[in-house]
Design a protein around this motif. Structure first.
Motif, PDB file in Angstrom:
ATOM      1  N   LEU A  48      -9.904   0.401   8.582  1.00 34.08           N
ATOM      2  CA  LEU A  48      -8.271   0.207   7.897  1.00 34.08           C
ATOM      3  C   LEU A  48      -7.667   0.458   6.796  1.00 34.08           C
ATOM      4  CD1 LEU A  48      -9.470  -3.632   9.098  1.00 34.08           C
ATOM      5  CD2 LEU A  48      -7.978  -2.592  10.575  1.00 34.08           C
ATOM      6  N   VAL A  49      -6.489   0.066   7.070  1.00 32.84           N
ATOM      7  CA  VAL A  49      -6.100   0.383   5.588  1.00 32.84           C
ATOM      8  C   VAL A  49      -5.027  -0.232   6.162  1.00 32.84           C
ATOM      9  CG1 VAL A  49      -4.019   2.653   6.354  1.00 32.84           C
ATOM     10  CG2 VAL A  49      -5.572   2.651   3.900  1.00 32.84           C
ATOM     11  N   VAL A  50      -4.162  -0.622   4.355  1.00 36.66           N
ATOM     12  CA  VAL A  50      -2.740  -1.388   4.707  1.00 36.66           C
ATOM     13  C   VAL A  50      -2.391  -0.142   3.908  1.00 36.66           C
ATOM     14  CG1 VAL A  50      -1.740  -2.975   3.184  1.00 36.66           C
ATOM     15  CG2 VAL A  50      -3.558  -3.483   3.396  1.00 36.66           C
ATOM     16  N   SER A  51      -0.919  -0.572   4.328  1.00 42.59           N
ATOM     17  CA  SER A  51      -0.113   0.034   4.255  1.00 42.59           C
ATOM     18  C   SER A  51       1.820   0.352   4.209  1.00 42.59           C
ATOM     19  CB  SER A  51       0.123   1.943   5.212  1.00 42.59           C
ATOM     20  OG  SER A  51       1.429   2.671   4.520  1.00 42.59           O
ATOM     21  N   GLY A  52       1.677  -0.554   2.638  1.00 44.69           N
ATOM     22  CA  GLY A  52       2.828  -1.550   2.739  1.00 44.69           C
ATOM     23  C   GLY A  52       2.948  -3.127   3.528  1.00 44.69           C
ATOM     24  N   ASP A  53       3.886  -3.458   4.406  1.00 45.32           N
ATOM     25  CA  ASP A  53       3.552  -4.468   4.937  1.00 45.32           C
ATOM     26  C   ASP A  53       2.824  -4.459   6.649  1.00 45.32           C
ATOM     27  OD1 ASP A  53       5.999  -2.810   6.007  1.00 45.32           O
ATOM     28  OD2 ASP A  53       7.460  -4.651   6.401  1.00 45.32           O
ATOM     29  N   GLU A  54       2.467  -2.872   6.646  1.00 46.24           N
ATOM     30  CA  GLU A  54       1.423  -2.795   7.964  1.00 46.24           C
ATOM     31  C   GLU A  54       0.101  -2.991   7.562  1.00 46.24           C
ATOM     32  OE1 GLU A  54       4.453   0.088  10.841  1.00 46.24           O
ATOM     33  OE2 GLU A  54       3.100   0.482   9.605  1.00 46.24           O
ATOM     34  N   LEU A  55      -0.695  -3.353   9.016  1.00 40.69           N
ATOM     35  CA  LEU A  55      -2.188  -2.762   8.901  1.00 40.69           C
ATOM     36  C   LEU A  55      -2.095  -1.599   9.689  1.00 40.69           C
ATOM     37  CD1 LEU A  55      -4.053  -6.007   9.474  1.00 40.69           C
ATOM     38  CD2 LEU A  55      -4.216  -4.486   7.289  1.00 40.69           C
ATOM     39  N   LEU A  56      -2.958  -0.420   9.425  1.00 42.78           N
ATOM     40  CA  LEU A  56      -2.398   0.546  10.127  1.00 42.78           C
ATOM     41  C   LEU A  56      -4.568   0.180  10.619  1.00 42.78           C
ATOM     42  CD1 LEU A  56      -1.251   3.453   8.213  1.00 42.78           C
ATOM     43  CD2 LEU A  56      -0.382   1.954   9.710  1.00 42.78           C
ATOM     44  N   ALA A  57      -4.958   1.430  11.593  1.00 42.35           N
ATOM     45  CA  ALA A  57      -6.550   0.896  12.201  1.00 42.35           C
ATOM     46  C   ALA A  57      -6.238   2.642  13.038  1.00 42.35           C
ATOM     47  CB  ALA A  57      -6.192   0.128  13.059  1.00 42.35           C
TER      48      ALA A  57
END
Length: 77
Positions: A48-57
């Motif tokens: 998981l990573v936070v990228s701006g206003d999104e979570l990326l998985a």
């Protein structure tokens, strides 16, 4: 360059890949004292990573993103 994780802080919550079932995303509103399931799906979450206003998985089915803290996921094409 992004550092991936099994647990991230997103908005006012801690969001993690469930340690007992990697097909689940859990969240905590009290810094990890208690956890609730937010999402349970058919693919295995790996990072998981936070990228701006999104979570990326990163999953076994490819890269997915969520704009609502992990309630729903869409494939990033």
């Amino acid at each position: 360059y992004l550092i991936m994780s099994l647990m991230v802080t997103f908005k006012n919550e801690v969001v993690r890949i469930c340690p007992k079932n990697a097909k689940k995303i859990e969240y905590s509103k009290n810094n990890g004292s208690t956890w609730n399931t937010r999402y349970s799906g058919s693919y295995t979450f790996q990072d998981l990573v936070v990228s701006g206003d999104e979570l990326l998985a990163q999953t076994d089915k490819g890269l997915y993103y969520s704009k609502n803290g992990g309630s729903t996921w869409n494939k990033r094409s």
